[in-house]
Design a protein around this motif. Structure first.
Motif, PDB file in Angstrom:
ATOM      1  N   VAL A  88       0.842  -1.200   0.000  1.00  0.00           N
ATOM      2  CA  VAL A  88       0.000   0.000   0.000  1.00  0.00           C
ATOM      3  C   VAL A  88       0.876   1.248   0.000  1.00  0.00           C
ATOM      4  CG1 VAL A  88      -1.822   1.253   1.215  1.00  0.00           C
ATOM      5  CG2 VAL A  88      -1.805  -1.258   1.231  1.00  0.00           C
ATOM      6  N   GLU A  89       1.989   1.204   0.713  1.00  0.00           N
ATOM      7  CA  GLU A  89       2.912   2.344   0.754  1.00  0.00           C
ATOM      8  C   GLU A  89       3.899   2.329  -0.411  1.00  0.00           C
ATOM      9  OE1 GLU A  89       6.522   4.456   1.437  1.00  0.00           O
ATOM     10  OE2 GLU A  89       6.367   2.276   1.575  1.00  0.00           O
ATOM     11  N   SER A  90       4.458   1.146  -0.714  1.00  0.00           N
ATOM     12  CA  SER A  90       5.524   1.073  -1.722  1.00  0.00           C
ATOM     13  C   SER A  90       5.004   0.991  -3.148  1.00  0.00           C
ATOM     14  CB  SER A  90       6.397  -0.159  -1.459  1.00  0.00           C
ATOM     15  OG  SER A  90       5.655  -1.357  -1.687  1.00  0.00           O
ATOM     16  N   LEU A  91       3.724   0.573  -3.285  1.00  0.00           N
ATOM     17  CA  LEU A  91       3.135   0.324  -4.607  1.00  0.00           C
ATOM     18  C   LEU A  91       3.967  -0.700  -5.394  1.00  0.00           C
ATOM     19  CD1 LEU A  91       1.971   3.890  -5.718  1.00  0.00           C
ATOM     20  CD2 LEU A  91       0.714   2.114  -4.477  1.00  0.00           C
ATOM     21  N   MET A  92       4.570  -1.615  -4.659  1.00  0.00           N
ATOM     22  CA  MET A  92       5.375  -2.649  -5.291  1.00  0.00           C
ATOM     23  C   MET A  92       4.895  -4.014  -4.810  1.00  0.00           C
ATOM     24  SD  MET A  92       9.520  -3.144  -5.219  1.00  0.00           S
ATOM     25  CE  MET A  92       9.749  -1.614  -6.135  1.00  0.00           C
ATOM     26  N   PRO A  93       4.358  -4.840  -5.685  1.00  0.00           N
ATOM     27  CA  PRO A  93       3.946  -6.186  -5.270  1.00  0.00           C
ATOM     28  C   PRO A  93       5.154  -6.980  -4.795  1.00  0.00           C
ATOM     29  CG  PRO A  93       3.927  -6.002  -7.657  1.00  0.00           C
ATOM     30  CD  PRO A  93       4.168  -4.613  -7.125  1.00  0.00           C
ATOM     31  N   THR A  94       5.069  -7.552  -3.609  1.00  0.00           N
ATOM     32  CA  THR A  94       6.218  -8.230  -3.016  1.00  0.00           C
ATOM     33  C   THR A  94       5.807  -9.569  -2.422  1.00  0.00           C
ATOM     34  OG1 THR A  94       7.230  -6.096  -2.464  1.00  0.00           O
ATOM     35  CG2 THR A  94       8.078  -8.046  -1.324  1.00  0.00           C
ATOM     36  N   LEU A 114      -2.104   6.669   3.006  1.00  0.00           N
ATOM     37  CA  LEU A 114      -2.357   5.247   2.804  1.00  0.00           C
ATOM     38  C   LEU A 114      -3.839   4.922   2.886  1.00  0.00           C
ATOM     39  CD1 LEU A 114       0.656   3.681   4.769  1.00  0.00           C
ATOM     40  CD2 LEU A 114       0.543   4.606   2.436  1.00  0.00           C
ATOM     41  N   GLU A 115      -4.558   5.561   3.818  1.00  0.00           N
ATOM     42  CA  GLU A 115      -5.994   5.301   3.917  1.00  0.00           C
ATOM     43  C   GLU A 115      -6.707   5.778   2.667  1.00  0.00           C
ATOM     44  OE1 GLU A 115      -7.540   6.938   7.499  1.00  0.00           O
ATOM     45  OE2 GLU A 115      -6.197   5.778   8.798  1.00  0.00           O
ATOM     46  N   ASP A 116      -6.252   6.906   2.083  1.00  0.00           N
ATOM     47  CA  ASP A 116      -6.867   7.400   0.847  1.00  0.00           C
ATOM     48  C   ASP A 116      -6.727   6.370  -0.276  1.00  0.00           C
ATOM     49  OD1 ASP A 116      -7.520   9.733   2.137  1.00  0.00           O
ATOM     50  OD2 ASP A 116      -5.769  10.844   1.392  1.00  0.00           O
ATOM     51  N   ARG A 117      -5.651   5.641  -0.285  1.00  0.00           N
ATOM     52  CA  ARG A 117      -5.438   4.644  -1.328  1.00  0.00           C
ATOM     53  C   ARG A 117      -6.455   3.502  -1.199  1.00  0.00           C
ATOM     54  NH1 ARG A 117       1.190   4.629  -1.899  1.00  0.00           N
ATOM     55  NH2 ARG A 117       1.432   6.837  -1.416  1.00  0.00           N
ATOM     56  N   ARG A 159      -9.386   3.729   0.282  1.00  0.00           N
ATOM     57  CA  ARG A 159     -10.716   4.270  -0.032  1.00  0.00           C
ATOM     58  C   ARG A 159     -10.891   4.444  -1.535  1.00  0.00           C
ATOM     59  NH1 ARG A 159      -9.543   7.602   4.706  1.00  0.00           N
ATOM     60  NH2 ARG A 159     -10.867   6.899   6.456  1.00  0.00           N
ATOM     61  N   TYR A 160      -9.819   4.812  -2.229  1.00  0.00           N
ATOM     62  CA  TYR A 160      -9.906   4.980  -3.685  1.00  0.00           C
ATOM     63  C   TYR A 160     -10.301   3.657  -4.352  1.00  0.00           C
ATOM     64  CZ  TYR A 160      -8.603   6.105  -8.480  1.00  0.00           C
ATOM     65  OH  TYR A 160      -8.634   6.310  -9.843  1.00  0.00           O
ATOM     66  N   ILE A 161      -9.677   2.588  -3.936  1.00  0.00           N
ATOM     67  CA  ILE A 161      -9.996   1.288  -4.527  1.00  0.00           C
ATOM     68  C   ILE A 161     -11.444   0.909  -4.213  1.00  0.00           C
ATOM     69  CG2 ILE A 161      -9.480  -1.191  -4.472  1.00  0.00           C
ATOM     70  CD1 ILE A 161      -6.558  -0.438  -3.899  1.00  0.00           C
ATOM     71  N   LEU A 162     -11.875   1.144  -2.968  1.00  0.00           N
ATOM     72  CA  LEU A 162     -13.217   0.743  -2.566  1.00  0.00           C
ATOM     73  C   LEU A 162     -14.301   1.561  -3.269  1.00  0.00           C
ATOM     74  CD1 LEU A 162     -12.633   0.249   1.268  1.00  0.00           C
ATOM     75  CD2 LEU A 162     -13.047  -1.535  -0.441  1.00  0.00           C
ATOM     76  N   THR A 163     -14.025   2.861  -3.506  1.00  0.00           N
ATOM     77  CA  THR A 163     -15.048   3.714  -4.131  1.00  0.00           C
ATOM     78  C   THR A 163     -15.018   3.644  -5.656  1.00  0.00           C
ATOM     79  OG1 THR A 163     -13.531   5.606  -4.004  1.00  0.00           O
ATOM     80  CG2 THR A 163     -15.078   5.299  -2.179  1.00  0.00           C
ATOM     81  N   ARG A 164     -13.828   3.584  -6.239  1.00  0.00           N
ATOM     82  CA  ARG A 164     -13.730   3.561  -7.696  1.00  0.00           C
ATOM     83  C   ARG A 164     -13.864   2.149  -8.278  1.00  0.00           C
ATOM     84  NH1 ARG A 164     -11.771   8.241 -10.124  1.00  0.00           N
ATOM     85  NH2 ARG A 164     -12.115   9.994  -8.685  1.00  0.00           N
ATOM     86  N   HIS A 165     -13.571   1.151  -7.467  1.00  0.00           N
ATOM     87  CA  HIS A 165     -13.622  -0.236  -7.948  1.00  0.00           C
ATOM     88  C   HIS A 165     -14.323  -1.106  -6.904  1.00  0.00           C
ATOM     89  CE1 HIS A 165     -10.710   0.623 -11.213  1.00  0.00           C
ATOM     90  NE2 HIS A 165     -10.188   1.462 -10.325  1.00  0.00           N
ATOM     91  N   PRO A 166     -15.595  -0.809  -6.633  1.00  0.00           N
ATOM     92  CA  PRO A 166     -16.317  -1.530  -5.575  1.00  0.00           C
ATOM     93  C   PRO A 166     -16.401  -3.034  -5.822  1.00  0.00           C
ATOM     94  CG  PRO A 166     -17.829  -0.255  -6.942  1.00  0.00           C
ATOM     95  CD  PRO A 166     -16.450   0.192  -7.308  1.00  0.00           C
ATOM     96  N   SER A 167     -16.325  -3.460  -7.058  1.00  0.00           N
ATOM     97  CA  SER A 167     -16.408  -4.895  -7.349  1.00  0.00           C
ATOM     98  C   SER A 167     -15.170  -5.653  -6.857  1.00  0.00           C
ATOM     99  CB  SER A 167     -16.585  -5.119  -8.853  1.00  0.00           C
ATOM    100  OG  SER A 167     -15.443  -4.649  -9.570  1.00  0.00           O
ATOM    101  N   LYS A 169      -9.064  -0.851   9.028  1.00  0.00           N
ATOM    102  CA  LYS A 169     -10.441  -1.229   9.339  1.00  0.00           C
ATOM    103  C   LYS A 169     -11.386  -0.036   9.283  1.00  0.00           C
ATOM    104  CE  LYS A 169      -9.263  -1.032  14.283  1.00  0.00           C
ATOM    105  NZ  LYS A 169      -9.183  -1.838  15.528  1.00  0.00           N
ATOM    106  N   GLN A 170     -10.862   1.180   9.496  1.00  0.00           N
ATOM    107  CA  GLN A 170     -11.705   2.359   9.448  1.00  0.00           C
ATOM    108  C   GLN A 170     -12.184   2.670   8.039  1.00  0.00           C
ATOM    109  OE1 GLN A 170      -8.583   2.110  10.198  1.00  0.00           O
ATOM    110  NE2 GLN A 170      -7.328   3.867   9.551  1.00  0.00           N
ATOM    111  N   CYS A 171     -11.553   2.022   7.039  1.00  0.00           N
ATOM    112  CA  CYS A 171     -11.942   2.288   5.650  1.00  0.00           C
ATOM    113  C   CYS A 171     -13.046   1.350   5.177  1.00  0.00           C
ATOM    114  CB  CYS A 171     -10.728   2.132   4.740  1.00  0.00           C
ATOM    115  SG  CYS A 171      -9.383   3.280   5.086  1.00  0.00           S
ATOM    116  N   PHE A 172     -13.346   0.319   5.953  1.00  0.00           N
ATOM    117  CA  PHE A 172     -14.315  -0.672   5.486  1.00  0.00           C
ATOM    118  C   PHE A 172     -15.668  -0.480   6.197  1.00  0.00           C
ATOM    119  CE2 PHE A 172     -10.238  -2.478   4.475  1.00  0.00           C
ATOM    120  CZ  PHE A 172     -10.454  -3.104   3.251  1.00  0.00           C
TER     121      PHE A 172
END
Length: 362
Positions: free
Chosen positions: A233-239, A330-333, A335-343, A359-362
């Motif tokens: 979420v912070e690095s934007l690098m799949p690890t 990080l929380e904005d990231r 929320r962005y996924i949840l609102t723009r890509h709810p599926s 957990k505050q984002c869900f």
């Protein structure tokens, strides 16, 4: 290796120990001659580690043989050709030393050889090196470089002379050790001690990576199942992270290794050691190749890693402003996924620690 000795009084014994078909009667006669004086005892001393192998061969013709008080008055069976490669090497060398009249303490470089398992031998005895206060077997690789063979771990602790790997040719004498067995190699060309230099400090990731690679010991690492963390979420690098245990002198070390795809190798670290990651640019090429082949292959079909890559791509392409590595949003990231890509909510919730950390984002 030559198995002929000029003027040897034991030609039949020599031929048999060299692997040729034996003439039991003639060999028995030569053994009686040897055991009638001091030569058989000296022969056994030189034979060192191969004494049991010799006895195993001799009892086929002399079932009641006691090497401490040998009697070869009558053969009750037939000898067979010696099959042991190490006895076929050590036996002729020890007989050669007798024929040359060499004193026990005399060092003859021609009697130095490397066994099939890589252990350095002198006549029939194992050669040891002393590093610090430890006396350990010496082994040699195909290039003739020496290392200490420690049975408790797979790492080759390379012996060095003036910052260069020591070679077999630099051993100039050996000292027999009647208490511990075998021979201790003495330093050569004015060097007073062997320097134990395995290639790096085993307490640092870079040092450990170097030593494992130099030893060819990557295959000795026992890897746990790979896992993903929420750090993407912070690095934007799949690890994909893996932790593996490897025996080292005086214990076991757990090393961690990241891969970012089937081809991209990340950092290595030692569990419990912070701030000293070994970056890919500091790794030997062979380490990166081993990681790619073994751990990168696990990344190719790892479901969580595939999902993380998709979410990282979504965030890096966010509109109107793409997210970038680092930052405190990080929380904005999430929320962005949840609102723009709810599926994709269920996929996001399935990833490690996301619902716990955010957990505050869900």
């Amino acid at each position: 290796m030559s198995t002929s000795t000029p003027n040897t009084p034991y030609p039949n014994l020599l031929r048999w120990l060299s692997g040729q078909a034996p003439d039991t009667a003639k060999i028995a006669a030569e053994l009686r001659t040897m055991s009638g004086g001091q030569e058989f005892g000296r022969f056994l001393l030189d034979l060192e580690d191969e004494r049991d192998a010799l006895r195993a061969e001799l009892v086929k013709a002399f079932p009641q043989l006691d090497l401490a008080q040998p009697k070869f008055t009558k053969a009750d069976g037939q000898l067979v050709a010696v099959a042991s490669p190490s006895l076929r090497t050590a036996g002729p060398l020890c007989l050669t030393s007798l024929a040359l009249g060499e004193a026990r303490e005399f060092f003859n470089r021609a009697h130095l050889w490397t066994a099939a398992d890589g252990v350095l031998r002198y006549k029939g005895g194992t050669v040891h090196g002393v590093t610090g206060t430890r006396r350990m077997r010496l082994s040699a690789d195909g290039a003739g470089r020496l290392y200490v063979a420690a049975a408790a771990h797979p790492l080759k602790l390379w012996l060095r002379k003036n910052a260069a790997d020591a070679t077999v040719q630099e051993i100039f004498t050996l000292v027999a050790d009647p208490n511990a067995g075998g021979y201790t190699a003495q330093p050569a060309q004015g060097v007073t001690t062997w320097e134990n230099s395995p290639g790096g400090a085993l307490t640092t990731p870079q040092g450990l990576v170097q030593v494992i690679t130099k030893s060819g010991a990557f295959g000795s690492i026992v890897w746990d199942p790979p896992y993903c963390t929420a750090g993407w979420v912070e690095s934007l690098m799949p690890t994909l992270s893996s932790q593996g245990r490897i025996p080292v002198p005086n214990g076991t070390t757990t090393i961690g290794q990241n891969v970012h795809s089937a081809q991209i190798v990340g950092s290595a670290w030692i569990v419990g050691v912070d701030g000293l990651d070994c970056k890919p640019g500091d790794m030997p090429a062979q380490w990166r190749a081993d990681v790619t082949q073994n751990l990168g292959a696990l990344a190719a079909n790892h479901a969580q890693l595939r999902l993380i890559k998709e979410f990282c791509d979504i965030l890096k392409a966010a509109q109107p402003t793409p997210f970038v590595p680092g930052g405190k949003d990080l929380e904005d990231r999430i929320r962005y996924i949840l609102t723009r890509h709810p599926s994709r909510r269920a996929d996001l919730e399935s990833l490690p620690n996301i619902k716990n950390y955010y957990k505050q984002c869900f």
